[in-house]
Design a protein around this motif. Structure first.
Motif, mmCIF file in Angstrom:
data_model
loop_
_atom_site.group_PDB
_atom_site.id
_atom_site.type_symbol
_atom_site.label_atom_id
_atom_site.label_comp_id
_atom_site.label_asym_id
_atom_site.label_seq_id
_atom_site.Cartn_x
_atom_site.Cartn_y
_atom_site.Cartn_z
ATOM 1 N N ILE A 109 0.820 -1.203 0.000
ATOM 2 C CA ILE A 109 0.000 0.000 0.000
ATOM 3 C C ILE A 109 0.859 1.261 0.000
ATOM 4 C CG2 ILE A 109 -1.716 1.295 1.335
ATOM 5 C CD1 ILE A 109 -2.791 -1.390 2.335
ATOM 6 N N ALA A 110 1.790 1.362 0.923
ATOM 7 C CA ALA A 110 2.551 2.600 1.082
ATOM 8 C C ALA A 110 3.399 2.911 -0.149
ATOM 9 C CB ALA A 110 3.421 2.535 2.327
ATOM 10 N N LYS A 111 4.124 1.922 -0.658
ATOM 11 C CA LYS A 111 4.975 2.180 -1.826
ATOM 12 C C LYS A 111 4.141 2.517 -3.055
ATOM 13 C CE LYS A 111 9.169 -0.219 -0.432
ATOM 14 N NZ LYS A 111 10.093 -1.298 -0.708
ATOM 15 N N PRO A 112 3.067 1.742 -3.369
ATOM 16 C CA PRO A 112 2.247 2.139 -4.517
ATOM 17 C C PRO A 112 1.624 3.527 -4.329
ATOM 18 C CG PRO A 112 1.792 -0.139 -3.974
ATOM 19 C CD PRO A 112 2.682 0.413 -2.909
ATOM 20 N N MET A 113 1.218 3.864 -3.093
ATOM 21 C CA MET A 113 0.645 5.195 -2.852
ATOM 22 C C MET A 113 1.700 6.268 -3.090
ATOM 23 S SD MET A 113 -2.516 4.915 -2.262
ATOM 24 C CE MET A 113 -2.965 6.489 -1.606
ATOM 25 N N ALA A 114 2.931 6.012 -2.691
ATOM 26 C CA ALA A 114 4.010 6.970 -2.941
ATOM 27 C C ALA A 114 4.241 7.116 -4.441
ATOM 28 C CB ALA A 114 5.292 6.521 -2.234
ATOM 29 N N ASN A 115 4.178 6.001 -5.161
ATOM 30 C CA ASN A 115 4.347 6.068 -6.617
ATOM 31 C C ASN A 115 3.201 6.842 -7.271
ATOM 32 O OD1 ASN A 115 6.702 4.600 -6.470
ATOM 33 N ND2 ASN A 115 5.731 2.631 -6.905
ATOM 34 N N ILE A 116 1.966 6.605 -6.787
ATOM 35 C CA ILE A 116 0.808 7.322 -7.330
ATOM 36 C C ILE A 116 0.937 8.807 -7.020
ATOM 37 C CG2 ILE A 116 -1.686 7.664 -7.076
ATOM 38 C CD1 ILE A 116 -1.904 4.600 -6.712
ATOM 39 N N ALA A 117 1.368 9.147 -5.808
ATOM 40 C CA ALA A 117 1.553 10.551 -5.437
ATOM 41 C C ALA A 117 2.607 11.196 -6.316
ATOM 42 C CB ALA A 117 1.943 10.666 -3.967
ATOM 43 N N ALA A 118 3.695 10.471 -6.580
ATOM 44 C CA ALA A 118 4.739 11.009 -7.462
ATOM 45 C C ALA A 118 4.194 11.203 -8.872
ATOM 46 C CB ALA A 118 5.945 10.076 -7.476
ATOM 47 N N LEU A 119 3.390 10.239 -9.354
ATOM 48 C CA LEU A 119 2.794 10.347 -10.685
ATOM 49 C C LEU A 119 1.856 11.549 -10.750
ATOM 50 C CD1 LEU A 119 2.289 9.123 -13.517
ATOM 51 C CD2 LEU A 119 0.408 7.838 -12.476
ATOM 52 N N LEU A 120 1.002 11.722 -9.719
ATOM 53 C CA LEU A 120 0.078 12.853 -9.704
ATOM 54 C C LEU A 120 0.832 14.176 -9.644
ATOM 55 C CD1 LEU A 120 -2.750 11.544 -7.333
ATOM 56 C CD2 LEU A 120 -2.846 11.834 -9.809
ATOM 57 N N THR A 121 1.901 14.208 -8.876
ATOM 58 C CA THR A 121 2.725 15.420 -8.821
ATOM 59 C C THR A 121 3.312 15.723 -10.192
ATOM 60 O OG1 THR A 121 3.260 14.996 -6.513
ATOM 61 C CG2 THR A 121 4.707 16.504 -7.674
ATOM 62 N N GLY A 122 3.787 14.675 -10.855
ATOM 63 C CA GLY A 122 4.345 14.855 -12.205
ATOM 64 C C GLY A 122 3.290 15.338 -13.191
ATOM 65 N N VAL A 123 2.086 14.738 -13.110
ATOM 66 C CA VAL A 123 0.994 15.159 -14.014
ATOM 67 C C VAL A 123 0.620 16.604 -13.720
ATOM 68 C CG1 VAL A 123 -1.440 14.782 -14.569
ATOM 69 C CG2 VAL A 123 0.117 12.835 -14.426
ATOM 70 N N GLN A 124 0.494 16.944 -12.431
ATOM 71 C CA GLN A 124 0.125 18.314 -12.063
ATOM 72 C C GLN A 124 1.192 19.295 -12.560
ATOM 73 O OE1 GLN A 124 -0.115 18.950 -7.849
ATOM 74 N NE2 GLN A 124 -1.266 20.849 -8.041
ATOM 75 N N ARG A 125 2.431 18.928 -12.406
ATOM 76 C CA ARG A 125 3.528 19.801 -12.864
ATOM 77 C C ARG A 125 3.479 19.935 -14.391
ATOM 78 N NH1 ARG A 125 6.218 24.121 -12.170
ATOM 79 N NH2 ARG A 125 8.327 24.052 -12.940
ATOM 80 N N GLY A 126 3.164 18.823 -15.049
ATOM 81 C CA GLY A 126 3.052 18.874 -16.523
ATOM 82 C C GLY A 126 1.934 19.794 -16.962
ATOM 83 N N ILE A 127 0.769 19.715 -16.262
ATOM 84 C CA ILE A 127 -0.365 20.588 -16.613
ATOM 85 C C ILE A 127 0.020 22.042 -16.367
ATOM 86 C CG2 ILE A 127 -2.703 21.240 -15.917
ATOM 87 C CD1 ILE A 127 -3.233 18.238 -15.445
ATOM 88 N N THR A 128 0.708 22.301 -15.260
ATOM 89 C CA THR A 128 1.126 23.679 -14.966
ATOM 90 C C THR A 128 2.080 24.187 -16.048
ATOM 91 O OG1 THR A 128 0.914 23.240 -12.604
ATOM 92 C CG2 THR A 128 2.226 25.135 -13.215
ATOM 93 N N VAL A 129 3.028 23.358 -16.424
ATOM 94 C CA VAL A 129 3.979 23.764 -17.477
ATOM 95 C C VAL A 129 3.235 23.978 -18.791
ATOM 96 C CG1 VAL A 129 5.930 22.937 -18.885
ATOM 97 C CG2 VAL A 129 5.993 22.719 -16.394
ATOM 98 N N TRP A 130 2.292 23.107 -19.122
ATOM 99 C CA TRP A 130 1.540 23.225 -20.382
ATOM 100 C C TRP A 130 0.719 24.515 -20.398
ATOM 101 C CZ3 TRP A 130 -3.868 22.636 -21.276
ATOM 102 C CH2 TRP A 130 -4.213 22.583 -22.626
ATOM 103 N N LYS A 131 0.035 24.798 -19.210
ATOM 104 C CA LYS A 131 -0.765 26.029 -19.135
ATOM 105 C C LYS A 131 0.124 27.251 -19.274
ATOM 106 C CE LYS A 131 -4.668 24.523 -16.317
ATOM 107 N NZ LYS A 131 -5.340 24.671 -15.020
ATOM 108 N N THR A 132 1.294 27.214 -18.631
ATOM 109 C CA THR A 132 2.218 28.350 -18.707
ATOM 110 C C THR A 132 2.714 28.530 -20.133
ATOM 111 O OG1 THR A 132 2.918 27.937 -16.443
ATOM 112 C CG2 THR A 132 4.360 29.309 -17.764
ATOM 113 N N ALA A 133 3.026 27.432 -20.765
ATOM 114 C CA ALA A 133 3.516 27.513 -22.151
ATOM 115 C C ALA A 133 2.411 28.025 -23.072
ATOM 116 C CB ALA A 133 4.002 26.141 -22.607
ATOM 117 N N LYS A 134 1.185 27.544 -22.858
ATOM 118 C CA LYS A 134 0.065 27.973 -23.691
ATOM 119 C C LYS A 134 -0.208 29.454 -23.480
ATOM 120 C CE LYS A 134 -4.624 26.836 -24.887
ATOM 121 N NZ LYS A 134 -5.805 26.103 -24.578
ATOM 122 N N ALA A 135 -0.167 29.874 -22.199
ATOM 123 C CA ALA A 135 -0.412 31.286 -21.913
ATOM 124 C C ALA A 135 0.694 32.132 -22.506
ATOM 125 C CB ALA A 135 -0.506 31.508 -20.419
ATOM 126 N N THR A 136 1.909 31.636 -22.449
ATOM 127 C CA THR A 136 3.029 32.385 -23.009
ATOM 128 C C THR A 136 2.907 32.447 -24.524
ATOM 129 O OG1 THR A 136 4.425 31.617 -21.214
ATOM 130 C CG2 THR A 136 5.542 32.498 -23.112
#
Length: 157
Positions: A109-136
């Motif tokens: 449970i703990a390791k998969p949850m950490a992996n999911i959290a890392a994946l969600l962080t990566g996705v969120q960071r990707g969306i932020t970068v994409w929005k910033t790039a689109k706005a730019t």
């Protein structure tokens, strides 16, 4: 010169009477000591003889209770030892199960949850970068359009 002391016969008799009196006095003291010992011994024996019949049932009762307590201890001791051994085994079993459960939770449970959290962080960071790039990109395109039309960037027509 001869210095010998001669006592009169009456003085000798007086000394003998005094010595005899002393012997009689010592004899009387010894007789009284033995008599006192006998009186004390008889009194103690009489007191014991009177008291023992009343105390003996109490002594017998205490002896019986002691025997019963001894029997109870003999019958309870193995049960207590078995209970202590069973309790110790139960503690070891629970400890082992807790360690196993902890390991399962960590691995499953703990390791998969950490992996999911890392994946969600990566996705969120990707969306932020994409929005910033689109706005730019959008801002750069509007600036270019405004520059061609003579309007300041960000001014809507």
């Amino acid at each position: 010169m001869d210095h010998t002391l001669t006592l009169s016969p009456l003085t000798n008799i007086a000394i003998l009477v005094m010595a005899l009196g002393q012997l009689l006095l010592v004899g009387a003291v010894v007789f009284l000591a033995f008599k006192l010992k006998t009186i004390v011994s008889d009194t103690v024996k009489q007191a014991l003889n009177e008291t023992l019949p009343r105390v003996q049932p109490v002594i017998d009762n205490v002896t019986g209770i002691t025997s019963q307590v001894s029997d109870v201890v003999k019958s309870v001791a193995p049960k207590v030892e078995r209970m202590a051994s069973d309790g110790e085994s139960a503690v070891h079993n629970v400890t082992s199960k807790v360690k196993t459960t902890s390991s399962i939770v960590t691995e499953g449970i703990a390791k998969p949850m950490a992996n999911i959290a890392a994946l969600l962080t990566g996705v969120q960071r990707g969306i932020t970068v994409w929005k910033t790039a689109k706005a730019t990109q959008g801002g750069a395109a509007r600036a270019m359009e405004a520059d061609h039309m003579g309007q300041p960037p960000g001014a809507d027509s």
